[in-house]
Design a protein around this motif. Sequence first.
Motif, PDB file in Angstrom:
ATOM      1  N   PRO A  68       3.000  17.527 -62.150  1.00  0.00           N
ATOM      2  CA  PRO A  68       3.351  17.598 -61.551  1.00  0.00           C
ATOM      3  C   PRO A  68       3.694  19.607 -61.618  1.00  0.00           C
ATOM      4  N   GLY A  69       4.288  19.597 -59.726  1.00  0.00           N
ATOM      5  CA  GLY A  69       3.979  21.454 -59.912  1.00  0.00           C
ATOM      6  C   GLY A  69       3.857  21.970 -58.787  1.00  0.00           C
ATOM      7  N   GLU A  70       4.350  23.035 -59.269  1.00  0.00           N
ATOM      8  CA  GLU A  70       3.745  23.972 -57.168  1.00  0.00           C
ATOM      9  C   GLU A  70       2.521  24.475 -57.429  1.00  0.00           C
ATOM     10  N   TYR A  71       2.060  24.543 -56.140  1.00  0.00           N
ATOM     11  CA  TYR A  71       0.229  25.515 -56.071  1.00  0.00           C
ATOM     12  C   TYR A  71       0.127  26.103 -55.795  1.00  0.00           C
ATOM     13  N   GLU A  72      -0.763  26.670 -55.233  1.00  0.00           N
ATOM     14  CA  GLU A  72      -1.407  27.444 -53.899  1.00  0.00           C
ATOM     15  C   GLU A  72      -2.736  28.110 -54.112  1.00  0.00           C
ATOM     16  N   PHE A  73      -3.348  27.281 -53.473  1.00  0.00           N
ATOM     17  CA  PHE A  73      -5.145  27.202 -53.173  1.00  0.00           C
ATOM     18  C   PHE A  73      -5.956  28.422 -51.846  1.00  0.00           C
ATOM     19  N   GLY A  74      -6.811  28.397 -52.411  1.00  0.00           N
ATOM     20  CA  GLY A  74      -7.726  29.094 -51.632  1.00  0.00           C
ATOM     21  C   GLY A  74      -9.153  28.463 -51.236  1.00  0.00           C
ATOM     22  N   THR A  75      -9.569  27.963 -49.945  1.00  0.00           N
ATOM     23  CA  THR A  75     -10.797  27.223 -48.942  1.00  0.00           C
ATOM     24  C   THR A  75     -11.503  28.514 -49.424  1.00  0.00           C
ATOM     25  N   SER A  76     -12.928  28.167 -49.468  1.00  0.00           N
ATOM     26  CA  SER A  76     -14.365  28.868 -49.876  1.00  0.00           C
ATOM     27  C   SER A  76     -15.244  28.398 -48.232  1.00  0.00           C
ATOM     28  N   GLN A  77     -14.671  26.878 -48.684  1.00  0.00           N
ATOM     29  CA  GLN A  77     -15.039  26.410 -47.616  1.00  0.00           C
ATOM     30  C   GLN A  77     -14.812  25.212 -46.718  1.00  0.00           C
ATOM     31  N   LYS A  78     -15.348  24.175 -45.578  1.00  0.00           N
ATOM     32  CA  LYS A  78     -13.700  23.833 -45.531  1.00  0.00           C
ATOM     33  C   LYS A  78     -13.821  22.511 -45.801  1.00  0.00           C
ATOM     34  N   GLN A  92      -0.177  25.541 -50.007  1.00  0.00           N
ATOM     35  CA  GLN A  92       0.754  25.665 -50.585  1.00  0.00           C
ATOM     36  C   GLN A  92       1.395  24.045 -50.673  1.00  0.00           C
ATOM     37  N   LEU A  93       1.051  23.585 -51.577  1.00  0.00           N
ATOM     38  CA  LEU A  93       1.493  22.021 -52.636  1.00  0.00           C
ATOM     39  C   LEU A  93       2.331  22.567 -53.526  1.00  0.00           C
ATOM     40  N   ARG A  94       3.318  21.106 -53.107  1.00  0.00           N
ATOM     41  CA  ARG A  94       4.156  20.638 -53.466  1.00  0.00           C
ATOM     42  C   ARG A  94       4.061  19.125 -54.392  1.00  0.00           C
ATOM     43  N   VAL A  95       3.832  19.613 -55.543  1.00  0.00           N
ATOM     44  CA  VAL A  95       3.786  17.711 -56.550  1.00  0.00           C
ATOM     45  C   VAL A  95       4.465  17.106 -57.613  1.00  0.00           C
ATOM     46  N   ALA A  96       5.413  16.426 -57.134  1.00  0.00           N
ATOM     47  CA  ALA A  96       6.555  15.523 -57.777  1.00  0.00           C
ATOM     48  C   ALA A  96       6.350  14.913 -58.998  1.00  0.00           C
TER      49      ALA A  96
END
Lengths: 93, 93
Positions: free
Chosen positions: A31-41, A79-83
């Motif tokens: 659980p939390g809030e995250y921001e991910f970046g992609t280097s490929q699709k 951005q992701l939110r996970v409960a």
Amino acid sequence: MLKVNEYFDGNVKSIGFQGADLASSVGVMAPGEYEFGTSQKEVVTVVAGELVVCLPGESEFRAYGAGASFEVEANQSFQLRVATATAYLCTYE
Amino acid sequence: MLKVNEYFDGNVKSIGFQGADLASSVGVMAPGEYEFGTSQKEVVTVVAGELVVCLPGESEFRAYGAGASFEVEANQSFQLRVATATAYLCTYE
């Protein structure tokens, strides 16, 4: 061959592998809030739990439950939110 | 909270987590043949790839592809054959 990765102080862990067709990983987000970046699709499929996601270029979050997928193009962030702890499959194209 | 386990010299790796309802793990099996034992009832669902399984008390192997599940009762052992790296979800009851 099976490569374990950890992100966000161990709150996200994944196992990378070469699938039959595509490089892939399965992982779990605590659980939390995250921001991910992609280097490929990437195509992300929820395996168990729920990811609440704001995709690149969008202003609202949408919930993806078990079996649902979303795509993110290369060189984007989202951005992701996970409960509750949520398992996902990611394939890289 | 997210616990990484390794089995069979790292050819099987998993991430344990507490799902919304059940203790769970996601993992990946590299190609090979494995025998697992259960300490509690497990439901295994193939996430990507294929597991070829001989369940307890059976004499023949059956293939389970992505989305397919099988159950194993507590205190049993079962055999697996894996041809390409395969991701799975396991829930414990």
